[in-house]
Scaffold this active site. Structure first.
Site, PDB file in Angstrom:
ATOM      1  N   HIS A   1     -52.402 -22.587 -48.468  1.00  0.00           N
ATOM      2  CA  HIS A   1     -52.177 -22.652 -49.893  1.00  0.00           C
ATOM      3  C   HIS A   1     -52.201 -24.353 -50.179  1.00  0.00           C
ATOM      4  O   HIS A   1     -52.262 -25.125 -49.280  1.00  0.00           O
ATOM      5  CB  HIS A   1     -50.845 -22.330 -50.370  1.00  0.00           C
ATOM      6  CG  HIS A   1     -49.827 -22.959 -49.741  1.00  0.00           C
ATOM      7  ND1 HIS A   1     -49.215 -22.706 -48.469  1.00  0.00           N
ATOM      8  CD2 HIS A   1     -48.868 -24.164 -50.292  1.00  0.00           C
ATOM      9  CE1 HIS A   1     -48.156 -23.631 -48.291  1.00  0.00           C
ATOM     10  NE2 HIS A   1     -47.820 -24.226 -49.201  1.00  0.00           N
TER      11      HIS A   1
ATOM     12  N   HIS B   1     -39.727 -27.745 -55.436  1.00  0.00           N
ATOM     13  CA  HIS B   1     -39.526 -26.229 -55.751  1.00  0.00           C
ATOM     14  C   HIS B   1     -38.246 -25.793 -56.236  1.00  0.00           C
ATOM     15  O   HIS B   1     -38.085 -24.924 -57.168  1.00  0.00           O
ATOM     16  CB  HIS B   1     -40.137 -25.334 -54.445  1.00  0.00           C
ATOM     17  CG  HIS B   1     -41.408 -25.319 -54.145  1.00  0.00           C
ATOM     18  ND1 HIS B   1     -42.150 -24.364 -54.822  1.00  0.00           N
ATOM     19  CD2 HIS B   1     -42.022 -25.726 -53.000  1.00  0.00           C
ATOM     20  CE1 HIS B   1     -43.517 -24.510 -54.294  1.00  0.00           C
ATOM     21  NE2 HIS B   1     -43.243 -25.361 -53.133  1.00  0.00           N
TER      22      HIS B   1
ATOM     23  N   HIS C   1     -49.727 -26.124 -44.217  1.00  0.00           N
ATOM     24  CA  HIS C   1     -50.366 -25.997 -45.823  1.00  0.00           C
ATOM     25  C   HIS C   1     -51.885 -25.655 -45.527  1.00  0.00           C
ATOM     26  O   HIS C   1     -52.736 -26.070 -46.516  1.00  0.00           O
ATOM     27  CB  HIS C   1     -50.079 -27.257 -46.391  1.00  0.00           C
ATOM     28  CG  HIS C   1     -48.961 -27.448 -47.017  1.00  0.00           C
ATOM     29  ND1 HIS C   1     -47.650 -27.725 -46.229  1.00  0.00           N
ATOM     30  CD2 HIS C   1     -48.291 -27.255 -48.327  1.00  0.00           C
ATOM     31  CE1 HIS C   1     -46.694 -27.945 -46.799  1.00  0.00           C
ATOM     32  NE2 HIS C   1     -46.983 -27.603 -48.081  1.00  0.00           N
TER      33      HIS C   1
ATOM     34  N   ARG D   1     -37.590 -22.123 -56.337  1.00  0.00           N
ATOM     35  CA  ARG D   1     -36.790 -21.438 -55.291  1.00  0.00           C
ATOM     36  C   ARG D   1     -35.345 -22.019 -55.709  1.00  0.00           C
ATOM     37  O   ARG D   1     -35.127 -23.097 -55.639  1.00  0.00           O
ATOM     38  CB  ARG D   1     -37.168 -21.851 -54.067  1.00  0.00           C
ATOM     39  CG  ARG D   1     -38.749 -21.451 -53.579  1.00  0.00           C
ATOM     40  CD  ARG D   1     -38.954 -22.033 -52.249  1.00  0.00           C
ATOM     41  NE  ARG D   1     -40.354 -22.027 -52.047  1.00  0.00           N
ATOM     42  CZ  ARG D   1     -40.910 -22.712 -51.245  1.00  0.00           C
ATOM     43  NH1 ARG D   1     -40.209 -23.845 -50.696  1.00  0.00           N
ATOM     44  NH2 ARG D   1     -42.217 -22.881 -51.012  1.00  0.00           N
TER      45      ARG D   1
ATOM     46  N   HIS E   1     -49.989 -27.029 -52.159  1.00  0.00           N
ATOM     47  CA  HIS E   1     -48.813 -27.387 -53.011  1.00  0.00           C
ATOM     48  C   HIS E   1     -49.052 -28.483 -53.658  1.00  0.00           C
ATOM     49  O   HIS E   1     -49.627 -29.444 -53.606  1.00  0.00           O
ATOM     50  CB  HIS E   1     -47.669 -27.778 -51.755  1.00  0.00           C
ATOM     51  CG  HIS E   1     -46.486 -28.480 -52.556  1.00  0.00           C
ATOM     52  ND1 HIS E   1     -45.277 -27.487 -52.418  1.00  0.00           N
ATOM     53  CD2 HIS E   1     -46.214 -29.562 -52.990  1.00  0.00           C
ATOM     54  CE1 HIS E   1     -44.374 -28.528 -53.351  1.00  0.00           C
ATOM     55  NE2 HIS E   1     -44.891 -29.590 -53.464  1.00  0.00           N
TER      56      HIS E   1
HETATM   57 ZN   LIG Z   1     -44.872 -25.727 -51.847  1.00  0.00          ZN
END
Ligand SMILES: [Zn+2]
Length: 261
Positions: free
Chosen positions: A230, A189, A227, A173, A232
């Protein structure tokens, strides 16, 4: 019926041949030309150089429980152990020496742009609907190189989970995107060092637990705030360009994954 059986036997035979041909090619030294990178010599403990570094990038996901493989171009015990785990994961003779068989498997796994078979740059580049590697704290080339390393770890994780699809919902990102999605101010990220994962075939806890053995020093999953949808994973311990200490940080309390593991 007999003709049919014979035909099938012939097909099976024809299918077996290419494999045999590949084995012969692999046994010859450095005969293979590859679109991404070709190793020119067998690598053993004590060797050093760019070819060792290229190998390390590709086996870093086989770091073992809580471990990491330093990408330093020196073939030490850490690299040998990772090569052994890689070999055993793909059914090769597990001797910790990177020779023709190991390279043949790596050639088979890597695409011409050096990404592993099941992950691509487009899957990991700028989120928030953008593409590319600019707009982060690092030069684009460095960010992209980090993303490549992330992908090889993901390939190992995917293999260990039965070679079923592992999907990346967020990779690199840029700063604006990270702010937009409410990411941590110094998020991995931003560096190309992280991926958010979902899987249709394995539970998030399976993913979080398995990630501990594939070179990920940052893991956050179910039970950690925000979280639950997903997992991480990141490589914070290897990141010398961020503002945080190079330590391992794992937290997926619902999966029994914590800092003390
Ligand atoms: Zn993440």
């Amino acid at each position: 019926m007999r003709v049919h059986t014979l035909k099938r036997a012939l097909v099976a035979c024809a299918l077996a041949l290419p494999g045999a041909a590949i084995a012969v090619v692999a046994a010859a030294p450095a005969a293979h030309a590859d679109g991404c990178y070709t190793w020119q010599r067998t690598l053993t403990p004590g060797r050093s150089g760019e070819d060792v570094r290229q190998l390390q990038i590709r086996v870093a996901g086989w770091a073992g429980s809580g471990g990491i493989v330093r990408i330093d171009g020196r073939y030490g015990a850490e690299t040998a152990a990772a090569v052994r785990r890689f070999q055993s994961a793909y059914g090769l003779r597990s001797d910790g020496v990177a020779g023709p068989q190991t390279f043949a498997k790596l050639y088979q796994l890597q695409d011409d742009d050096c990404t592993p078979a099941h992950f691509s740059y487009t899957e990991l580049d700028d989120g928030c609907g953008q593409t590319g590697w600019t707009g982060g704290p690092l030069p684009a080339g460095e960010t992209r190189a980090n993303a490549l390393r992330t992908m090889w770890k993901l390939e190992a994780l995917r293999r260990s989970l039965g070679d079923r699809p592992l999907n990346v919902t967020s990779g690199f990102r840029d700063l604006a995107c990270n702010r937009q999605v409410g990411g941590a101010s110094d998020s991995q990220h931003l560096y190309g060092n992280a991926a958010d994962l979902v899987s249709r075939s394995r539970s998030l806890c399976d993913v979080a637990r398995a990630a501990r053995s594939h070179g990920f020093s940052g893991i956050y999953g179910p039970g950690y705030p925000n979280h639950d949808s997903h997992v991480h994973v990141d490589s914070r311990r290897e990141n010398d360009r961020d503002r945080t200490r190079n330590t391992t940080s794992w937290s997926a309390p619902d999966c029994g994954v914590g800092a003390a593991d």
